[in-house]
Design a protein around this motif. Structure first.
Motif, PDB file in Angstrom:
ATOM      1  N   MET A 280       0.799  -1.271   0.127  1.00  0.00           N
ATOM      2  CA  MET A 280      -0.053   0.169   0.182  1.00  0.00           C
ATOM      3  C   MET A 280       0.853   1.444  -0.104  1.00  0.00           C
ATOM      4  N   THR A 281       1.969   1.280   0.602  1.00  0.00           N
ATOM      5  CA  THR A 281       2.703   2.337   0.732  1.00  0.00           C
ATOM      6  C   THR A 281       3.518   2.687  -0.863  1.00  0.00           C
ATOM      7  N   MET A 282       3.699   1.544  -1.459  1.00  0.00           N
ATOM      8  CA  MET A 282       3.923   1.852  -3.105  1.00  0.00           C
ATOM      9  C   MET A 282       3.064   2.127  -4.044  1.00  0.00           C
ATOM     10  N   VAL A 283       1.667   1.638  -3.520  1.00  0.00           N
ATOM     11  CA  VAL A 283       0.464   2.365  -4.130  1.00  0.00           C
ATOM     12  C   VAL A 283       0.493   3.943  -4.177  1.00  0.00           C
ATOM     13  N   VAL A 284       0.594   4.018  -2.828  1.00  0.00           N
ATOM     14  CA  VAL A 284       0.642   5.767  -2.697  1.00  0.00           C
ATOM     15  C   VAL A 284       1.732   6.550  -3.262  1.00  0.00           C
ATOM     16  N   ALA A 285       3.107   5.830  -3.255  1.00  0.00           N
ATOM     17  CA  ALA A 285       4.147   6.597  -3.931  1.00  0.00           C
ATOM     18  C   ALA A 285       3.889   6.469  -5.281  1.00  0.00           C
ATOM     19  N   GLY A 286       3.614   5.343  -6.045  1.00  0.00           N
ATOM     20  CA  GLY A 286       3.409   5.294  -7.406  1.00  0.00           C
ATOM     21  C   GLY A 286       2.587   6.406  -8.052  1.00  0.00           C
ATOM     22  N   GLY A 287       1.352   6.441  -7.315  1.00  0.00           N
ATOM     23  CA  GLY A 287       0.424   7.356  -7.903  1.00  0.00           C
ATOM     24  C   GLY A 287       1.022   8.847  -7.611  1.00  0.00           C
ATOM     25  N   THR A 288       1.407   9.213  -6.522  1.00  0.00           N
ATOM     26  CA  THR A 288       1.903  10.424  -6.089  1.00  0.00           C
ATOM     27  C   THR A 288       2.715  10.990  -7.113  1.00  0.00           C
ATOM     28  N   TYR A 289       3.954  10.061  -7.410  1.00  0.00           N
ATOM     29  CA  TYR A 289       5.161  10.270  -8.171  1.00  0.00           C
ATOM     30  C   TYR A 289       4.702  11.012  -9.505  1.00  0.00           C
ATOM     31  N   LEU A 290       3.844   9.948 -10.272  1.00  0.00           N
ATOM     32  CA  LEU A 290       3.051  10.227 -11.520  1.00  0.00           C
ATOM     33  C   LEU A 290       2.646  11.860 -11.484  1.00  0.00           C
ATOM     34  N   PHE A 291       1.604  12.122 -10.688  1.00  0.00           N
ATOM     35  CA  PHE A 291       0.919  13.387 -10.573  1.00  0.00           C
ATOM     36  C   PHE A 291       1.849  14.463 -10.216  1.00  0.00           C
ATOM     37  N   VAL A 292       2.763  14.318  -9.553  1.00  0.00           N
ATOM     38  CA  VAL A 292       3.775  15.518  -9.007  1.00  0.00           C
ATOM     39  C   VAL A 292       4.500  15.778 -10.107  1.00  0.00           C
ATOM     40  N   THR A 293       5.202  14.922 -10.837  1.00  0.00           N
ATOM     41  CA  THR A 293       6.069  15.115 -11.943  1.00  0.00           C
ATOM     42  C   THR A 293       5.374  15.849 -13.148  1.00  0.00           C
ATOM     43  N   GLN A 294       4.126  15.416 -13.519  1.00  0.00           N
ATOM     44  CA  GLN A 294       3.279  16.289 -14.491  1.00  0.00           C
ATOM     45  C   GLN A 294       2.786  17.496 -14.010  1.00  0.00           C
ATOM     46  N   TYR A 295       2.722  17.577 -12.868  1.00  0.00           N
ATOM     47  CA  TYR A 295       2.102  18.856 -12.359  1.00  0.00           C
ATOM     48  C   TYR A 295       3.251  19.906 -12.220  1.00  0.00           C
ATOM     49  N   LEU A 296       4.456  19.594 -11.947  1.00  0.00           N
ATOM     50  CA  LEU A 296       5.291  20.481 -11.987  1.00  0.00           C
ATOM     51  C   LEU A 296       5.634  21.049 -13.648  1.00  0.00           C
ATOM     52  N   GLN A 297       5.506  19.879 -14.451  1.00  0.00           N
ATOM     53  CA  GLN A 297       5.815  20.367 -15.804  1.00  0.00           C
ATOM     54  C   GLN A 297       4.824  21.073 -16.537  1.00  0.00           C
ATOM     55  N   LEU A 298       3.554  20.425 -16.240  1.00  0.00           N
ATOM     56  CA  LEU A 298       2.510  20.835 -17.075  1.00  0.00           C
ATOM     57  C   LEU A 298       1.686  21.942 -16.560  1.00  0.00           C
ATOM     58  N   VAL A 299       1.771  22.193 -15.438  1.00  0.00           N
ATOM     59  CA  VAL A 299       0.926  23.299 -14.564  1.00  0.00           C
ATOM     60  C   VAL A 299       1.897  24.324 -14.242  1.00  0.00           C
ATOM     61  N   THR A 300       2.997  24.017 -13.610  1.00  0.00           N
ATOM     62  CA  THR A 300       3.736  25.172 -13.084  1.00  0.00           C
ATOM     63  C   THR A 300       4.782  25.625 -14.082  1.00  0.00           C
ATOM     64  N   GLY A 301       4.972  24.813 -15.164  1.00  0.00           N
ATOM     65  CA  GLY A 301       5.808  25.364 -16.422  1.00  0.00           C
ATOM     66  C   GLY A 301       7.161  24.959 -16.257  1.00  0.00           C
ATOM     67  N   GLN A 302       7.658  23.926 -15.397  1.00  0.00           N
ATOM     68  CA  GLN A 302       9.010  23.537 -15.378  1.00  0.00           C
ATOM     69  C   GLN A 302       9.597  22.640 -16.482  1.00  0.00           C
ATOM     70  N   THR A 303      10.857  22.955 -16.929  1.00  0.00           N
ATOM     71  CA  THR A 303      11.479  21.929 -17.705  1.00  0.00           C
ATOM     72  C   THR A 303      11.670  20.738 -16.876  1.00  0.00           C
ATOM     73  N   PRO A 304      11.950  19.790 -17.997  1.00  0.00           N
ATOM     74  CA  PRO A 304      12.353  18.323 -17.233  1.00  0.00           C
ATOM     75  C   PRO A 304      13.349  18.608 -16.279  1.00  0.00           C
ATOM     76  N   LEU A 305      14.435  19.125 -16.598  1.00  0.00           N
ATOM     77  CA  LEU A 305      15.810  19.254 -15.696  1.00  0.00           C
ATOM     78  C   LEU A 305      15.253  19.903 -14.485  1.00  0.00           C
ATOM     79  N   ALA A 306      14.582  21.322 -14.800  1.00  0.00           N
ATOM     80  CA  ALA A 306      14.106  21.956 -13.497  1.00  0.00           C
ATOM     81  C   ALA A 306      13.135  21.013 -12.575  1.00  0.00           C
ATOM     82  N   ALA A 307      12.533  20.340 -13.057  1.00  0.00           N
ATOM     83  CA  ALA A 307      11.325  19.402 -12.497  1.00  0.00           C
ATOM     84  C   ALA A 307      12.116  18.542 -11.681  1.00  0.00           C
ATOM     85  N   GLY A 308      13.340  17.685 -12.299  1.00  0.00           N
ATOM     86  CA  GLY A 308      14.123  16.862 -11.487  1.00  0.00           C
ATOM     87  C   GLY A 308      14.907  17.555 -10.330  1.00  0.00           C
TER      88      GLY A 308
END
Length: 523
Positions: A280-308
């Protein structure tokens, strides 16, 4: 009367150098977790992948690993764990090249499935070899802590390495980086790693292999479809079929002298609870990682390197909590150490549940840092406790179950939470008036698809489309954050209720009672 208790052999330089070799596939696997999420928008754009295809590209790898891990862990007990590791490394390198050369979403999904099949051989072999190489409980604990730290370091390096590769070389390069790692493993492993196998292991029951796949894959598919489209005949049929096959699988294991899955391991209550918690911890982590990485790039406008770079603090805290957890558990009961970490994650998820499109990037990063860091104690202590609860000759099966819970959890997190987020997005997004048919379909599909479609629209129309899509995606992030916060709290309570009786550092000495170790063949 003389004391005949065997003293565990101390590890030498060969074992510690071998640990470094075993760190290679672990490092690669953890880098892959973070890199592919960063690459998702670029893959979607380059291959014209739909939102559903993108989810399959991301999670088919973990599905295949979860489906074959038990089989591969048991196979390693029979043919030798080093041999299985070498076979898997060669296949992983070939599959990585095929993924890099993919020119369509379907081809990439197929290559990722092949990668998952090969990857299923790597992690059980790695953990089982560590368990066999380090007989002293304290040294084994240190070795597994190092393994967990390397996993954490990979997550830390993933955004930086992946961001740089995506910035300058494109998404194909994230798969090609596996090739030199696998070549190094193939060259070094025969000289530095001993061979371990169970000399009394029976033949591999192929029917049990089919039953295990027939259990896991339909259930995962059914959950994915249920979360994405709601109750449907297809989803319910898949779930029921998976459960029926699962019953048949369990009954067959009870009949066999040499079962594919040692059900006796589940008689250890701490073993079962820890498996569930890791899942269940990895359920939480897997879903969160997916959303946060896209949020940083496609909502806040960060480049891939900046998001990293923005994700780096979370990975650093994960390293700190992974390394400090064993020392803290020497004086504090492990259940409280692990539960404390989960509550830290719950605070992070709660913070994530209140972000909006205007929220500072810093708030998102702080939330993600707490989420990732909170999982460190469970990674560091849970794996060792699981392995310590199994007899040495069943280390492959125990490590396979541990990895199955981790990989299946990641897959479920991406599939189920990803589908929940997609459901919220599609029911929240409002397509601006005047958008053409293709732009409307793209906007209703996913944020990544909307971003691609917006590039072909006039400036004012593109701004309207992106504003609507970003608002809907932010709503999805907040819903997933709230769900994960509640789940993290429940897991913390479960850990304390089930494992609070374990004394400090009990995980290192919790051997499976009633199991008489058999001779293990090694060179």
């Amino acid at each position: 009367m003389s004391d005949t208790t065997a003293v565990p052999a101390r590890a030498g330089s060969r074992q510690w150098i071998g640990l470094g070799v075993l760190a290679l596939p672990t490092l690669l696997a953890s880098i892959d977790i973070s890199v592919l999420n960063l690459a998702a928008p670029h893959i979607s754009s380059d291959l014209n992948a739909t939102g559903n295809e993108l989810l399959w590209i991301i999670d088919i790898y973990a599905f295949m690993i979860a489906g074959f891990l038990v089989t591969m862990g048991t196979l390693g007990d029979r043919i030798g764990r080093r041999r299985l590791l070498l076979i898997g490394s060669a296949l992983f390198g070939v599959a990585s090249v095929l993924a890099a050369l993919a020119t369509s979403p379907e081809a990439l999904i197929a290559a990722r499935a092949f990668l998952g099949l090969a990857g299923a051989t790597l992690m059980p072999s790695t953990l089982a070899l560590i368990s066999g190489m380090f007989e002293d409980p304290r040294e084994r604990g240190v070795a597994i802590a190092v393994w967990a730290t390397v996993f954490s370091v990979g997550i830390a390096l993933g955004p930086l390495v992946g961001g740089a590769l995506l910035q300058f070389f494109g998404w194909s390069s994230i798969f090609l980086m596996a090739v030199p790692v696998m070549l190094a493993l193939l060259v070094l492993a025969p000289f530095l790693l001993p061979e371990f196998k169970d000399p009394d292991a029976g033949r591999l029951d192929l029917f049990s292999v089919l039953l295990s796949l027939g259990t896991l894959l339909p259930i995962v598919y059914g959950l994915k479809e249920l979360a994405r489209d709601g109750v449907s005949a297809g989803a319910l049929t898949a779930l029921v079929a998976g459960l029926i096959v699962g019953v048949a699988f369990v009954l067959r294991q009870r009949m066999l002298d040499d079962p594919l899955l040692d059900l006796g391991l589940f008689r250890v209550w701490s073993f079962s609870v820890l498996l569930l918690a890791m899942l269940m911890t990895m359920v939480v982590a897997g879903g969160t990682y997916l959303f946060v990485t896209q949020y940083l790039q496609l909502v806040t406008g960060q480049t891939p390197l900046a998001a990293g770079l923005w994700l780096l603090p979370g990975a650093v805290l994960l390293i700190v909590t992974s390394m400090s957890a064993p020392a803290l558990a020497a004086s504090v009961r492990p259940a409280y150490v692990v539960a404390g970490g989960l509550l830290m994650s719950a605070v992070g998820h709660t913070t994530l549940a209140f972000v909006d499109g205007s929220t500072s990037v810093t708030v998102t990063v702080v939330a993600f840092t707490l989420i990732l860091g909170g999982g460190g104690p469970l990674i560091a202590l849970g794996t060792d406790m699981i392995l310590a609860s199994a007899p040495p000759e069943r280390a492959g099966s125990a490590s396979a179950l541990s990895e199955t819970s981790t990989e299946l959890g990641t897959a479920l997190g991406v599939a189920v939470l990803g589908s929940v987020g997609a459901f919220v997005y599609r029911n929240t997004v409002a397509v601006p008036d005047g958008a053409d048919t293709s732009a409307t379909a793209a906007t209703e599909d996913s944020l990544a698809a909307a971003a691609v479609a917006a590039e072909e629209l006039p400036e004012s129309a593109a701004a309207s489309v992106m504003d609507s899509a970003q608002t809907a995606f932010t709503s999805a992030v907040t819903v997933v954050g709230g769900l994960n916060a509640a789940l993290s709290v429940l897991l913390a309570l479960l850990i304390v209720a089930a494992l609070r009786h374990l004394a400090p550092m009990a995980g290192e000495t919790d051997a499976a009672e009633g199991s008489e170790p058999r001779e293990v063949v090694r060179d």
